[in-house]
Design an enzyme around this catalytic site. Structure first.
Site, PDB file in Angstrom:
ATOM      1  N   SER A 106     104.561  44.884   9.397  1.00  9.82           N
ATOM      2  CA  SER A 106     104.324  45.436  10.506  1.00  9.82           C
ATOM      3  C   SER A 106     105.635  45.617  11.515  1.00  9.82           C
ATOM      4  O   SER A 106     106.444  44.584  11.135  1.00  9.82           O
ATOM      5  CB  SER A 106     103.162  44.837  11.298  1.00  9.82           C
ATOM      6  N   LYS A 107     105.702  46.259  12.472  1.00  8.85           N
ATOM      7  CA  LYS A 107     106.924  46.423  13.312  1.00  8.85           C
ATOM      8  C   LYS A 107     107.091  44.834  14.071  1.00  8.85           C
ATOM      9  O   LYS A 107     108.140  44.626  14.421  1.00  8.85           O
ATOM     10  CB  LYS A 107     106.424  47.536  14.326  1.00  8.85           C
ATOM     11  N   ARG A 108     106.166  44.282  13.999  1.00 10.50           N
ATOM     12  CA  ARG A 108     106.267  43.046  14.686  1.00 10.50           C
ATOM     13  C   ARG A 108     107.020  41.808  13.950  1.00 10.50           C
ATOM     14  O   ARG A 108     107.572  41.044  14.544  1.00 10.50           O
ATOM     15  CB  ARG A 108     104.782  42.074  15.228  1.00 10.50           C
TER      16      ARG A 108
END
Ligand code: GLU
Ligand code: ZN
Length: 518
Positions: A285-287
């Site tokens: 994920s982008k995180r």
């Protein structure tokens, strides 16, 4: 359709567990045209770069055309910063687009925000041809239908209320001043396509409700602009992430409509690339910090190292070959052996592959690539002064074998470039290695080096062994660690005697003196 987010992972990237369809790739007898169509929102991420890579490699393999298109119709989320980052990302990776922003092409413009007239015209043609219709339902009405479906345990979604309005009904809605969206009229029956990656996929269109193409305010949606541009830009193959698998059954009949309207000639071949999983078996994920492309640039990955690793996320050249150059990948990438199974993102593996590419570089090339990292810390000029260039050329062979990413070179050889008044020993290493009992060791080392007639690695090696190991009766580790920390500032450094030779007598003695006095 199976939900592959729950498919067991094969410990990927694992080319031997390849479940790909090795088969003929359709549509490559004619000129191949592929596209990379990112939306300029946020930081570019590695999943996106992998999609770009697979398309770029496919185009290069078949001598085709790589189209770079910017999907920037969502004005609320797009930023110029992100647009610039996308272009910089493509250039850093070495992906030269044949058509797209800044280079132009016969099917431009390539920023969707500049193509609004095209979408308006196409929407009108779809409406006039009966392929789309105006829907006057209010949000409340749509919500009510969904609530009812939920209560009756049916799938929610547009029920087709306005699909067959009579001319009178339409006139009444218009007279009442109702606003309307444009919806695509999904055909009935089963939709099947031969996915380049996943083989045959079928959807019952009963599960694909009529979808909105144009909002009430006239702004076109992804659902319209993406397939319309693929058609108008004569895209032959669409390789994109599996997260877009569910848009394909919507897009296929739209492509068919565009062909019937004479706006397009062929439906592209679709191939859906496997998910990339991060920690804990979840989609990267982008995180996740390692999901951000800028991480790799900052850390000093090589473009060819990152490219090699990203290629392995869903593909391999066959056998157990895992190390290859971009050109080797392009030569092998015919689109036929893309994995169905999700790939696991493994930063350690990415580092190992990058390290292999670092070692494969010519030392002069590695030196050239290290310069910006040293320069950023103010350690050398960019380009380096002649003396700095000479030191760097001599130092690179000492670290090439132990480096994984370019940034590490700053800690490894920065001590050779740092101005003397800024040289500092790492406090933790000083506490461990430069205590009271280090003093006689450093004094003996200084004495031996001061008197050395010849300043070569061999002479330094012999003199220090004689003074510290024979003279003081120390074990090598206890003899050399204090010297290493005193002159390089750290317990981990390139080989000691070579480091001392490169540093020179004057600076070596000064640093030993400072450590003795300190
Ligand atoms: N702009 C879309 C995205 O970035 C493109 C999807 C596609 O490749 O069709 O998700
Ligand atoms: Zn409606």
């Amino acid at each position: 359709m199976t939900d592959t987010s729950t498919t067991a992972l094969d410990g990927a990237p694992n080319p031997t567990a390849n479940t790909a369809h090795a088969r003929a790739v359709p549509n490559v007898d004619k000129p191949v045209r592929v596209r990379f169509p990112p939306s300029p929102t946020g930081d570019p991420h590695v999943g996106m770069v992998r999609s770009a890579l697979f398309n770029y490699a496919f185009a290069r393999h078949y001598g085709g055309t790589f189209v770079f298109r910017i999907e920037d119709t969502d004005t609320a989320r797009n930023t110029e910063e992100s647009y610039n980052a996308l272009l910089a990302t493509m250039r850093w990776m070495g992906f030269e687009w044949d058509e797209g922003p800044e280079v132009g092409g016969s099917y431009g413009p390539y920023r969707q925000s500049e193509r609004m007239d095209v979408y308006a015209e196409t929407a009108k043609r779809l409406h006039d041809g009966g392929y789309a219709y105006r829907c006057y339902c209010t949000q409340e009405e749509l919500d009510a239908v969904n609530e009812k479906a939920k209560a009756e345990k049916r799938a929610p979604g547009y029920a087709g209320t306005c699909r067959n309005l009579t001319a009178e009904q339409i006139a009444a809605h218009e007279a009442a001043g109702r606003s309307s969206v444009l919806r695509f009229r999904m055909p009935e029956g089963t939709l099947t396509w031969d996915d380049l990656v996943r083989g045959e996929i079928s959807f019952d269109t009963a599960n694909v409700p009529d979808y909105v193409l144009v909002r009430a305010d006239g702004s076109p949606l992804y659902t319209l602009v993406n397939p319309v541009d693929d058609a108008l830009m004569k895209i032959t193959h669409v390789l994109r992430g599996e997260d877009l698998l569910s848009s394909t059954p919507r897009q296929l009949p739209l492509h068919a409509a565009l062909i019937e309207l004479g706006l397009s000639e062929t439906v592209p071949v679709f191939g859906h690339l496997p998910y990339v999983m991060g920690e804990g078996n979840k989609k990267l994920s982008k995180r996740d910090p390692e999901a951000s492309f800028s991480f790799y640039v900052k850390e000093g990955y090589l473009p060819e190292g990152l490219l090699n690793y990203l290629a392995l996320l869903g593909w391999s050249p066959g056998g157990d070959k895992e190390f290859f150059s971009p050109e080797e990948m392009y030569a092998a990438f015919d689109g036929s052996r893309i994995n169905v199974n999700a790939a696991r993102f493994d930063l350690k593996k990415c580092q190992a592959i990058n390290g292999d590419h670092v070692r494969a570089l010519a030392p002069e090339d590695l030196a050239r690539r290290i310069v910006p990292f040293l320069a950023e810390q103010g350690l050398v000029a960019d380009p380096p002064l002649p003396e700095q260039a000479a030191t760097l050329a001599a130092a690179v062979p000492l670290i090439q074998e132990r480096m994984v990413v370019l940034r590490e070179s700053v800690d490894m050889i920065g001590f050779l470039f740092v101005p003397e008044h800024l040289f500092a020993v790492d406090p933790a290493d000083a506490a461990k290695a430069l205590g009271e009992d280090a003093r006689p060791v450093l004094e003996a080392a200084a004495k031996a080096l001061e008197a050395l007639p010849e300043w070569t690695t061999a002479a330094i090696d012999a003199a220090l062994r004689e003074a510290l190991i024979e003279g003081l009766g120390l074990k090598p580790k206890n003899a050399f660690t204090p010297v290493r920390v005193a002159i390089t500032g750290r317990r981990v450094s390139p080989p000691l005697f070579e480091s001392i030779e490169l540093l020179g007598r004057e600076r070596t003695l000064r640093r030993l003196g400072a450590a003795i006095g300190g």
